[in-house]
Scaffold this motif. Structure first.
Motif, short mmCIF file in Angstrom:
data_model
loop_
_atom_site.label_atom_id
_atom_site.label_comp_id
_atom_site.label_asym_id
_atom_site.label_seq_id
_atom_site.Cartn_x
_atom_site.Cartn_y
_atom_site.Cartn_z
N GLU A 1 -59.88 -4.04 -31.07
CA GLU A 1 -58.88 -4.25 -30.04
C GLU A 1 -58.89 -3.08 -29.06
OE1 GLU A 1 -56.59 -6.70 -29.33
OE2 GLU A 1 -57.74 -7.89 -30.76
N ASN A 2 -58.75 -3.39 -27.78
CA ASN A 2 -58.62 -2.37 -26.75
C ASN A 2 -57.23 -2.50 -26.16
OD1 ASN A 2 -58.72 -0.68 -24.58
ND2 ASN A 2 -60.54 -1.58 -23.65
N PRO A 3 -56.33 -1.57 -26.47
CA PRO A 3 -54.95 -1.70 -25.99
C PRO A 3 -54.85 -1.56 -24.47
CG PRO A 3 -55.25 0.38 -27.14
CD PRO A 3 -56.51 -0.39 -27.31
N ASP A 4 -55.87 -0.98 -23.82
CA ASP A 4 -55.82 -0.79 -22.36
C ASP A 4 -56.43 -1.97 -21.59
OD1 ASP A 4 -54.68 1.68 -22.81
OD2 ASP A 4 -56.61 2.72 -22.80
N TYR A 5 -56.92 -3.00 -22.30
CA TYR A 5 -57.58 -4.12 -21.62
C TYR A 5 -56.55 -4.92 -20.84
CZ TYR A 5 -60.34 -8.33 -20.93
OH TYR A 5 -61.01 -9.40 -20.38
N LYS A 6 -56.86 -5.17 -19.56
CA LYS A 6 -55.93 -5.88 -18.69
C LYS A 6 -56.46 -7.23 -18.25
CE LYS A 6 -54.31 -1.48 -16.99
NZ LYS A 6 -54.72 -0.41 -16.16
N GLY A 7 -57.50 -7.72 -18.90
CA GLY A 7 -58.07 -9.01 -18.53
C GLY A 7 -59.24 -8.82 -17.59
N PRO A 8 -59.86 -9.94 -17.16
CA PRO A 8 -61.00 -9.82 -16.25
C PRO A 8 -60.58 -9.20 -14.93
CG PRO A 8 -60.49 -12.13 -16.72
CD PRO A 8 -59.57 -11.31 -17.53
N TRP A 9 -61.49 -8.43 -14.35
CA TRP A 9 -61.18 -7.74 -13.10
C TRP A 9 -61.12 -8.72 -11.96
CZ3 TRP A 9 -63.99 -6.84 -8.52
CH2 TRP A 9 -63.44 -5.87 -7.67
N VAL A 10 -60.12 -8.61 -11.14
CA VAL A 10 -59.97 -9.41 -9.94
C VAL A 10 -59.96 -8.46 -8.76
CG1 VAL A 10 -58.52 -11.04 -8.70
CG2 VAL A 10 -58.63 -11.12 -11.19
N HIS A 11 -60.89 -8.70 -7.82
CA HIS A 11 -60.96 -7.77 -6.69
C HIS A 11 -59.77 -7.97 -5.77
CE1 HIS A 11 -62.19 -10.78 -3.70
NE2 HIS A 11 -62.84 -11.34 -4.71
N PRO A 12 -59.25 -6.90 -5.20
CA PRO A 12 -58.11 -7.03 -4.31
C PRO A 12 -58.54 -7.61 -2.96
CG PRO A 12 -58.79 -4.74 -4.46
CD PRO A 12 -59.63 -5.51 -5.42
N MET A 13 -57.69 -8.43 -2.39
CA MET A 13 -57.96 -8.99 -1.07
C MET A 13 -57.40 -8.02 -0.02
SD MET A 13 -59.60 -11.73 -1.68
CE MET A 13 -59.56 -12.66 -0.16
N VAL A 14 -58.29 -7.41 0.72
CA VAL A 14 -57.90 -6.43 1.73
C VAL A 14 -58.00 -7.11 3.10
CG1 VAL A 14 -58.44 -4.19 2.73
CG2 VAL A 14 -58.80 -4.57 0.30
N PRO A 15 -56.96 -7.07 3.89
CA PRO A 15 -57.03 -7.72 5.20
C PRO A 15 -58.03 -7.01 6.13
CG PRO A 15 -54.94 -6.58 4.93
CD PRO A 15 -55.67 -6.48 3.63
N ASN A 16 -58.75 -7.79 6.93
CA ASN A 16 -59.69 -7.25 7.90
C ASN A 16 -59.14 -7.56 9.29
OD1 ASN A 16 -61.79 -6.54 9.52
ND2 ASN A 16 -63.33 -7.79 8.49
#
Length: 102
Positions: free
Chosen positions: A52-67
């Protein structure tokens, strides 16, 4: 890494209780082989233990940065706007399959 000798355990074993039939003819039927049964010691493909990894936050989702410089253009992929009257396809037949090229 697999434990020592894990890959040496066969998935199936010859049935120790099987007996060659009386009417079996090696010349006509070929060499007799006992039927195979499942090996009770075989536990499937080896997989490492997962901790078990207590720091696991799920699959990474990239942030949507406005352009701020982005402008939507519906006609971006139009090679010719009103003058196109024909479409051509160039097909290449090669050993590994067919390639489409425009």
């Amino acid at each position: 890494k697999n434990p020592e000798g894990y890959d040496d355990i066969p998935q199936e074993l010859p049935d120790p209780d099987a007996v060659k039939p009386d009417d079996w003819d090696d010349e006509d039927d070929g060499e007799w082989e006992a039927p195979m049964i499942d090996n009770p010691e075989y536990k499937g493909p080896w997989k490492p233990k997962m901790i078990e990894n207590p720091d696991y936050k799920g699959p990474w989702v990239h942030p949507m940065v406005p352009n701020p410089d982005y402008k939507d253009d519906d006609e971006m992929f139009m090679v010719c706007k009103d003058t196109c009257t024909h479409v051509g396809f160039e097909l290449w037949q090669v050993k590994t399959g067919t390639l489409f090229d425009d």
